[in-house]
Scaffold this motif. Structure first.
Motif, PDB file in Angstrom:
ATOM      1  N   LEU A 199       0.855  -1.192   0.000  1.00 56.92           N
ATOM      2  CA  LEU A 199       0.000   0.000   0.000  1.00 56.92           C
ATOM      3  C   LEU A 199       0.887   1.237   0.000  1.00 56.92           C
ATOM      4  O   LEU A 199       1.248   1.766   1.052  1.00 56.92           O
ATOM      5  N   LEU A 205      -5.324   6.813   0.023  1.00 56.13           N
ATOM      6  CA  LEU A 205      -5.341   5.348   0.164  1.00 56.13           C
ATOM      7  C   LEU A 205      -5.400   4.915   1.623  1.00 56.13           C
ATOM      8  O   LEU A 205      -6.316   4.193   2.041  1.00 56.13           O
ATOM      9  N   HIS A 206      -4.444   5.353   2.409  1.00 56.90           N
ATOM     10  CA  HIS A 206      -4.359   4.882   3.796  1.00 56.90           C
ATOM     11  C   HIS A 206      -5.509   5.391   4.652  1.00 56.90           C
ATOM     12  O   HIS A 206      -5.836   4.781   5.671  1.00 56.90           O
ATOM     13  N   VAL A 209      -8.562   2.635   2.874  1.00 59.62           N
ATOM     14  CA  VAL A 209      -8.518   1.203   2.574  1.00 59.62           C
ATOM     15  C   VAL A 209      -8.840   0.361   3.803  1.00 59.62           C
ATOM     16  O   VAL A 209      -8.280   0.544   4.881  1.00 59.62           O
ATOM     17  N   SER A 218      -8.562  -3.642   0.141  1.00 58.44           N
ATOM     18  CA  SER A 218      -7.454  -4.435  -0.363  1.00 58.44           C
ATOM     19  C   SER A 218      -7.983  -5.841  -0.664  1.00 58.44           C
ATOM     20  O   SER A 218      -9.164  -6.121  -0.468  1.00 58.44           O
ATOM     21  N   VAL A 326      -7.718  -2.017  -4.310  1.00 54.11           N
ATOM     22  CA  VAL A 326      -6.326  -1.661  -4.581  1.00 54.11           C
ATOM     23  C   VAL A 326      -5.493  -2.928  -4.430  1.00 54.11           C
ATOM     24  O   VAL A 326      -5.325  -3.451  -3.328  1.00 54.11           O
TER      25      VAL A 326
END
Length: 383
Positions: A199, A205-206, A209, A218, A326
Motif C-alpha cells: 500500500l 489510500l491509507h 482502505v 485491499s 487496490v
C-alpha cells in the motif's frame, strides 16, 4: 463410447477418488488418465488403494510448474506443491540427523509448514509458531475466493502430514517472541512470516482502505467480507480494480462473474505480467468475454470515497465505483528477522529466511525453500 463401442479414456484434473470412482461406476469412461495429478503426487493411486486418502497431495490447478514451465517457457517441469519433482522423489526421507537438533519455525503458511514437516521428518525436534488461530497462511486466505478453492487442498495436505509427526509441536494463536524462541534452545530458526498487501503512499489510500464503512478495499478486505459479497446482488454494480497482476485479476474475475461492470487499471503496457501462459490466456479470454474495461499504461494518482483519479498520457480521469479494490501486489513481512540476526549473531544458531518474508512471490518458491532446510542442516553438520 456409445457410438463406437470402444473403450474410452477420460481426463481433466480428476483429483478426488470419489469423483474417479463415480465416473467409472456410472459408465462414463472405462479408464481414467491423470497428468498434472501424478506430477503433484506420483503415489496418488497407491495412497488411494491403501486407504491413505488423507495423504493425497492433490493438484491445485495452478499450471505454473507443469504447463507454464514446459509449454510457456520451455524449461523442465516443476510443481508448485511437489518439490520432489526437481529434488528427487522423497529424497529427504532417506536422510536422518546425526545428532539432536532443535528447529524453530516462525509462521505456519505453506513455506513454514513445508520447512517444519521436512525438519521433523529427518529427525529434528521441531516447533512451529503461528500467530493466527489456523494454519495455511495466504494460501488459505486466497482459497476463500470461489475460483481458488482448490488451493485449500495444499494446506490441508501439509496439516495432515504435520499431524502424523510426533516430534513436531505446533502452537497456533501464538506470536513468536525472542524469549520463547530462546527457551527452546534452537539450532536452526526459520523465519517464514509471509507478506502483506503493498500500500504505497498514494493520496487518500491509507485514509480509506479497509476502514469501516469504506468502499475502498485491499484483497484482504474482499476475502474478510467474502460471505457478504457472495450474498450481494452485484449485477450492474461498478467495480474498480487498481493493479493488473495475479491478485487484481482474481478480483476482476470474481466480480465479472457476478455481473458487475469492472474496470481494471494497470500502469504497465499489459495486464498479467509474470503469470504462466496458460493462466494468462484464461484471464485474457475472461476479460474479453465479460467486457471488462482494461486501462493499461495508466497510473493511479488519488483515491476518493467513490472514485479513483488516474492519469494516462498526461490526462487525468475520474473512474467512479461502487467498490474499489487496490491490488498493487504484496510485500515481505518479517518483523522479527533483524532481531533474530542480531540476537543470534556470534552463536552457533543458524537463522534462515524463506518464502514471502524474503520477497513476495508464489507458493512454488516458498515450498522449495522450505524443503531446502535440509541444506541448512547439512551446512551445520547435522545430516
Amino acid at each position: 463410447k456409445e457410438k463406437f463401442n470402444k473403450p474410452v479414456i477420460t481426463s481433466g484434473n480428476i483429483r478426488n477418488p470419489e469423483v474417479a470412482e463415480k465416473i467409472l461406476a456410472e459408465g462414463h469412461a472405462d479408464l481414467l488418465a491423470m497428468g498434472r495429478g501424478l506430477i503433484a503426487d506420483p503415489e496418488w493411486v497407491n495412497k488411494v488403494r491403501s486407504g491413505r486418502e488423507d495423504e493425497l497431495r492433490k493438484c491445485i490447478s495452478c499450471n505454473i510448474g507443469c504447463a507454464g514451465h514446459r509449454i510457456g517457457i520451455n524449461r523442465p517441469v516443476r510443481c508448485t506443491i511437489n518439490p520432489e519433482v526437481i529434488l528427487g522423489e522423497e529424497a529427504h526421507t532417506s536422510m536422518k540427523v546425526n545428532k539432536p537438533v532443535n528447529v524453530v519455525v516462525i509462521g505456519g503458511g505453506t513455506a513454514g509448514l513445508e520447512a517444519a514437516c521436512t525438519a521433523a521428518e529427518v529427525g529434528c525436534t521441531t516447533f512451529l509458531f503461528e500467530a493466527k488461530p489456523y494454519l495455511g497462511g495466504l494460501a488459505r486466505e486466497i482459497a476463500k475466493l470461489p475460483a481458488k478453492d482448490r488451493i485449500n487442498d495444499f494446506p490441508n495436505y501439509l496439516i495432515n502430514r504435520a499431524k502424523k509427526l510426533r516430534n513436531l509441536y505446533i502452537f497456533t494463536n501464538t506470536t513468536a517472541t525472542m524469549e520463547a524462541i530462546e527457551n527452546l534452545k534452537p539450532d536452526v530458526v526459520v523465519n517464514a512470516t509471509g507478506s502483506t498487501p503493498l500500500l504505497p503512499p498514494i493520496t487518500g489510500l491509507h485514509d480509506r482502505v479497509d476502514k469501516e464503512d469504506s468502499k475502498v478495499l485491499s484483497i484482504f478486505g474482499l476475502i474478510n467480507n467474502i460471505e457478504k459479497f457472495n450474498e450481494m446482488d452485484l449485477e450492474g454494480k461498478k467495480i474498480g480494480v487498481i493493479g493488473g497482476g495475479a491478485v487484481g485479476l482474481d478480483v476482476v474475475e470474481y466480480f465479472a462473474h457476478k455481473g458487475a461492470h469492472v474496470t481494471i487499471v494497470e500502469r504497465m503496457p499489459a495486464v498479467g505480467n509474470g503469470m504462466d501462459i496458460i493462466t494468462k490466456l484464461d484471464f485474457m479470454t475472461m476479460l474479453k468475454k465479460k467486457e471488462v474495461d482494461v486501462r493499461v499504461e495508466t497510473s493511479l494518482l488519488e483515491i476518493k470515497d467513490s472514485s479513483f483519479i488516474v492519469n494516462k498520457d498526461g490526462v487525468d480521469e475520474e473512474i467512479s465505483f461502487d467498490y474499489g479494490f487496490v491490488c498493487l501486489g504484496m510485500r515481505a513481512y518479517s518483523p522479527l528477522m533483524a532481531s533474530l540476526q542480531e540476537n543470534f549473531a556470534g552463536t552457533n544458531v543458524e537463522v534462515v529466511n524463506i518464502g514471502d518474508s524474503v520477497r513476495a512471490r508464489r507458493i512454488i518458491e516458498g515450498v522449495e525453500e522450505g524443503r531446502h532446510i535440509t541444506d541448512t542442516l547439512k551446512r551445520i553438520g547435522a545430516l
